[in-house]
Design a protein around this motif. Sequence first.
Motif, PDB file in Angstrom:
ATOM      1  N   UNK A   1       0.840  -1.207   0.000  1.00  0.00           N
ATOM      2  CA  UNK A   1       0.000   0.000   0.000  1.00  0.00           C
ATOM      3  C   UNK A   1       0.873   1.254   0.000  1.00  0.00           C
ATOM      4  N   UNK A   2       1.925   1.261   0.783  1.00  0.00           N
ATOM      5  CA  UNK A   2       2.806   2.438   0.847  1.00  0.00           C
ATOM      6  C   UNK A   2       3.483   2.670  -0.502  1.00  0.00           C
ATOM      7  N   UNK A   3       3.991   1.605  -1.144  1.00  0.00           N
ATOM      8  CA  UNK A   3       4.624   1.756  -2.448  1.00  0.00           C
ATOM      9  C   UNK A   3       3.618   2.197  -3.511  1.00  0.00           C
ATOM     10  N   UNK A   4       2.424   1.645  -3.498  1.00  0.00           N
ATOM     11  CA  UNK A   4       1.383   2.032  -4.458  1.00  0.00           C
ATOM     12  C   UNK A   4       0.987   3.490  -4.304  1.00  0.00           C
ATOM     13  N   UNK A   5       0.828   3.937  -3.040  1.00  0.00           N
ATOM     14  CA  UNK A   5       0.455   5.332  -2.788  1.00  0.00           C
ATOM     15  C   UNK A   5       1.551   6.273  -3.274  1.00  0.00           C
ATOM     16  N   UNK A   6       2.816   5.889  -3.054  1.00  0.00           N
ATOM     17  CA  UNK A   6       3.929   6.716  -3.520  1.00  0.00           C
ATOM     18  C   UNK A   6       3.941   6.802  -5.047  1.00  0.00           C
TER      19      UNK A   6
ATOM     20  N   UNK B   1       1.358   6.389  -7.149  1.00  0.00           N
ATOM     21  CA  UNK B   1       0.201   7.174  -7.605  1.00  0.00           C
ATOM     22  C   UNK B   1       0.420   8.658  -7.346  1.00  0.00           C
ATOM     23  N   UNK B   2       0.972   8.990  -6.192  1.00  0.00           N
ATOM     24  CA  UNK B   2       1.251  10.400  -5.875  1.00  0.00           C
ATOM     25  C   UNK B   2       2.280  10.977  -6.845  1.00  0.00           C
ATOM     26  N   UNK B   3       3.298  10.210  -7.203  1.00  0.00           N
ATOM     27  CA  UNK B   3       4.309  10.675  -8.150  1.00  0.00           C
ATOM     28  C   UNK B   3       3.724  10.934  -9.527  1.00  0.00           C
ATOM     29  N   UNK B   4       2.879  10.037  -9.993  1.00  0.00           N
ATOM     30  CA  UNK B   4       2.245  10.223 -11.304  1.00  0.00           C
ATOM     31  C   UNK B   4       1.319  11.435 -11.280  1.00  0.00           C
ATOM     32  N   UNK B   5       0.546  11.573 -10.212  1.00  0.00           N
ATOM     33  CA  UNK B   5      -0.373  12.716 -10.095  1.00  0.00           C
ATOM     34  C   UNK B   5       0.393  14.037 -10.069  1.00  0.00           C
ATOM     35  N   UNK B   6       1.511  14.074  -9.348  1.00  0.00           N
ATOM     36  CA  UNK B   6       2.319  15.303  -9.326  1.00  0.00           C
ATOM     37  C   UNK B   6       2.922  15.587 -10.701  1.00  0.00           C
ATOM     38  N   UNK B   7       3.297  14.554 -11.417  1.00  0.00           N
ATOM     39  CA  UNK B   7       3.829  14.749 -12.765  1.00  0.00           C
ATOM     40  C   UNK B   7       2.807  15.398 -13.683  1.00  0.00           C
ATOM     41  N   UNK B   8       1.546  14.964 -13.593  1.00  0.00           N
ATOM     42  CA  UNK B   8       0.494  15.584 -14.403  1.00  0.00           C
ATOM     43  C   UNK B   8       0.161  16.985 -13.909  1.00  0.00           C
ATOM     44  N   UNK B   9       0.147  17.182 -12.608  1.00  0.00           N
ATOM     45  CA  UNK B   9      -0.227  18.484 -12.048  1.00  0.00           C
ATOM     46  C   UNK B   9       0.821  19.550 -12.348  1.00  0.00           C
ATOM     47  N   UNK B  10       2.069  19.207 -12.161  1.00  0.00           N
ATOM     48  CA  UNK B  10       3.132  20.189 -12.381  1.00  0.00           C
ATOM     49  C   UNK B  10       3.526  20.269 -13.851  1.00  0.00           C
ATOM     50  N   UNK B  11       3.449  19.155 -14.518  1.00  0.00           N
ATOM     51  CA  UNK B  11       3.785  19.139 -15.939  1.00  0.00           C
ATOM     52  C   UNK B  11       5.245  19.438 -16.179  1.00  0.00           C
ATOM     53  N   UNK B  12       5.570  19.601 -17.431  1.00  0.00           N
ATOM     54  CA  UNK B  12       6.919  19.982 -17.813  1.00  0.00           C
ATOM     55  C   UNK B  12       6.834  21.270 -18.614  1.00  0.00           C
ATOM     56  N   UNK B  13       7.844  22.092 -18.541  1.00  0.00           N
ATOM     57  CA  UNK B  13       7.789  23.342 -19.308  1.00  0.00           C
ATOM     58  C   UNK B  13       7.780  23.046 -20.802  1.00  0.00           C
TER      59      UNK B  13
END
Length: 134
Positions: free
Chosen positions: A13-18, A20-32
Amino acid sequence: MDRAQLPLSLVEVALGATLILGVALGFALGTPTPETQAPQLDAYAEDTATILANEPPRHNGASRLREIVASDAAFARERASLERRIGRILPANVLFHVRTPHGTAGTPLPRGRPTGTATVPTGAGTVRIEVWYA
């Protein structure tokens, strides 16, 4: 002696949450987004210069560009034709300015806009072509 161990499901669960959070941050912050205007404008200017440098002259000279820099009279005679020809070469949303030793053609340069530039030396002088989006 008994050792305490984390249940395997808690680690998963801890690895899965990490993850999912990483992917979500990648979409939220995006790349320039990369700067695409300047390289494309430089390509338009270079292509225009290449076409004009390899085009046969309408009257005298080795090429269309060499003809327009031959003299003041040649530039004055060929200016309108040059503007029409460049207008046909470039896309409709791209404006241009041509500077020669005998005068300029096209639209006056805007301030603060990205431009693409090509400079072509000829035997009689240098031709500078600048383009930008309308």
